[in-house]
Scaffold this motif. Structure first.
Motif, PDB file in Angstrom:
ATOM      1  N   HIS A   1      -3.618  10.730 -11.359  1.00  0.00           N
ATOM      2  CA  HIS A   1      -3.144   9.477 -10.786  1.00  0.00           C
ATOM      3  C   HIS A   1      -4.110   9.014  -9.726  1.00  0.00           C
ATOM      4  O   HIS A   1      -4.686   9.825  -9.005  1.00  0.00           O
ATOM      5  CB  HIS A   1      -1.764   9.666 -10.139  1.00  0.00           C
ATOM      6  N   THR A   2      -4.206   7.728  -9.601  1.00  0.00           N
ATOM      7  CA  THR A   2      -4.977   7.200  -8.478  1.00  0.00           C
ATOM      8  C   THR A   2      -4.094   7.327  -7.233  1.00  0.00           C
ATOM      9  O   THR A   2      -2.869   7.472  -7.332  1.00  0.00           O
ATOM     10  CB  THR A   2      -5.346   5.717  -8.693  1.00  0.00           C
ATOM     11  N   THR A   3      -4.721   7.268  -6.113  1.00  0.00           N
ATOM     12  CA  THR A   3      -3.976   7.333  -4.854  1.00  0.00           C
ATOM     13  C   THR A   3      -2.977   6.185  -4.792  1.00  0.00           C
ATOM     14  O   THR A   3      -1.815   6.378  -4.416  1.00  0.00           O
ATOM     15  CB  THR A   3      -4.941   7.273  -3.665  1.00  0.00           C
ATOM     16  N   LEU A   4      -3.407   5.009  -5.212  1.00  0.00           N
ATOM     17  CA  LEU A   4      -2.534   3.842  -5.177  1.00  0.00           C
ATOM     18  C   LEU A   4      -1.325   4.034  -6.097  1.00  0.00           C
ATOM     19  O   LEU A   4      -0.190   3.758  -5.702  1.00  0.00           O
ATOM     20  CB  LEU A   4      -3.304   2.579  -5.574  1.00  0.00           C
ATOM     21  N   SER A   5      -1.539   4.519  -7.321  1.00  0.00           N
ATOM     22  CA  SER A   5      -0.405   4.691  -8.234  1.00  0.00           C
ATOM     23  C   SER A   5       0.557   5.769  -7.727  1.00  0.00           C
ATOM     24  O   SER A   5       1.774   5.626  -7.848  1.00  0.00           O
ATOM     25  CB  SER A   5      -0.887   5.014  -9.647  1.00  0.00           C
TER      26      SER A   5
ATOM     27  N   GLN B   1      12.769   4.332  -2.463  1.00  0.00           N
ATOM     28  CA  GLN B   1      13.743   3.247  -2.571  1.00  0.00           C
ATOM     29  C   GLN B   1      14.939   3.655  -3.429  1.00  0.00           C
ATOM     30  O   GLN B   1      16.080   3.350  -3.098  1.00  0.00           O
ATOM     31  CB  GLN B   1      13.086   1.987  -3.155  1.00  0.00           C
TER      32      GLN B   1
ATOM     33  N   ARG C   1       6.798   5.278  -3.179  1.00  0.00           N
ATOM     34  CA  ARG C   1       7.591   4.215  -2.568  1.00  0.00           C
ATOM     35  C   ARG C   1       8.802   3.886  -3.439  1.00  0.00           C
ATOM     36  O   ARG C   1       9.929   3.761  -2.931  1.00  0.00           O
ATOM     37  CB  ARG C   1       6.730   2.965  -2.358  1.00  0.00           C
ATOM     38  N   LEU C   2       8.607   3.753  -4.749  1.00  0.00           N
ATOM     39  CA  LEU C   2       9.720   3.450  -5.658  1.00  0.00           C
ATOM     40  C   LEU C   2      10.759   4.580  -5.651  1.00  0.00           C
ATOM     41  O   LEU C   2      11.963   4.332  -5.672  1.00  0.00           O
ATOM     42  CB  LEU C   2       9.200   3.224  -7.078  1.00  0.00           C
ATOM     43  N   HIS C   3      10.268   5.807  -5.597  1.00  0.00           N
ATOM     44  CA  HIS C   3      11.181   6.961  -5.566  1.00  0.00           C
ATOM     45  C   HIS C   3      11.997   6.966  -4.269  1.00  0.00           C
ATOM     46  O   HIS C   3      13.205   7.215  -4.281  1.00  0.00           O
ATOM     47  CB  HIS C   3      10.383   8.259  -5.710  1.00  0.00           C
TER      48      HIS C   3
ATOM     49  N   LEU D   1       1.062   6.586  -4.527  1.00  0.00           N
ATOM     50  CA  LEU D   1       1.792   6.024  -3.386  1.00  0.00           C
ATOM     51  C   LEU D   1       2.826   4.998  -3.844  1.00  0.00           C
ATOM     52  O   LEU D   1       3.922   4.922  -3.286  1.00  0.00           O
ATOM     53  CB  LEU D   1       0.814   5.402  -2.390  1.00  0.00           C
ATOM     54  N   THR D   2       2.499   4.225  -4.891  1.00  0.00           N
ATOM     55  CA  THR D   2       3.453   3.260  -5.432  1.00  0.00           C
ATOM     56  C   THR D   2       4.665   3.979  -6.009  1.00  0.00           C
ATOM     57  O   THR D   2       5.811   3.591  -5.760  1.00  0.00           O
ATOM     58  CB  THR D   2       2.780   2.388  -6.516  1.00  0.00           C
ATOM     59  N   ARG D   3       4.409   5.029  -6.789  1.00  0.00           N
ATOM     60  CA  ARG D   3       5.524   5.814  -7.342  1.00  0.00           C
ATOM     61  C   ARG D   3       6.355   6.459  -6.236  1.00  0.00           C
ATOM     62  O   ARG D   3       7.572   6.524  -6.329  1.00  0.00           O
ATOM     63  CB  ARG D   3       5.012   6.882  -8.303  1.00  0.00           C
TER      64      ARG D   3
END
Length: 116
Positions: A35-39, A49, A45-47, A41-43
């Motif tokens: 995974h990229t760092t961005l993906s 939430q 954040r979604l988790h 961190l996005t996952r």
């Protein structure tokens, strides 16, 4: 300049370590490969939430259950008071019957003959 490199290198190593730990905490699904760092961190954040939503729903359900418990507790107390009232009425009726039963036994002799 050498201190800056060491500091920067250890900071990157620390970041990599934190990202690896984060991978272990966040459900990544079928795409659990690289995974990229961005993906990542996005996952994450979604988790977070999703977990916050679950917590909100759980707290709402706890509040509902507490209200229901208080309502049922009041009903139980009412029933307890009503039972005490019914028991006291029943015992007073029972004592009235026993008084009248004693009076009848004094007035009636054997084989249903009335004694004077």
């Amino acid at each position: 300049e050498a201190d800056l490199f060491v500091c920067s290198h250890s900071r990157r190593a620390q970041l990599r370590l934190c990202l690896e730990r984060l991978k272990g905490l966040v459900p990544l699904g079928a795409a659990a490969g690289r995974h990229t760092t961005l993906s990542l961190l996005t996952r994450a954040r979604l988790h977070i939430q999703k977990l916050e939503d679950q917590e909100r729903r759980a707290l709402h359900q706890i509040e509902q259950l507490q209200r229901e418990q208080r309502h049922l507790q009041r009903q139980l107390e009412k029933l307890g008071m009503e039972r005490v009232r019914i028991d006291s009425i029943g015992s007073s009726l029972s004592s009235e019957r026993s008084d009248s039963d004693r009076g009848e036994s004094l007035q009636w002799g054997k084989a249903g003959e009335r004694s004077v």
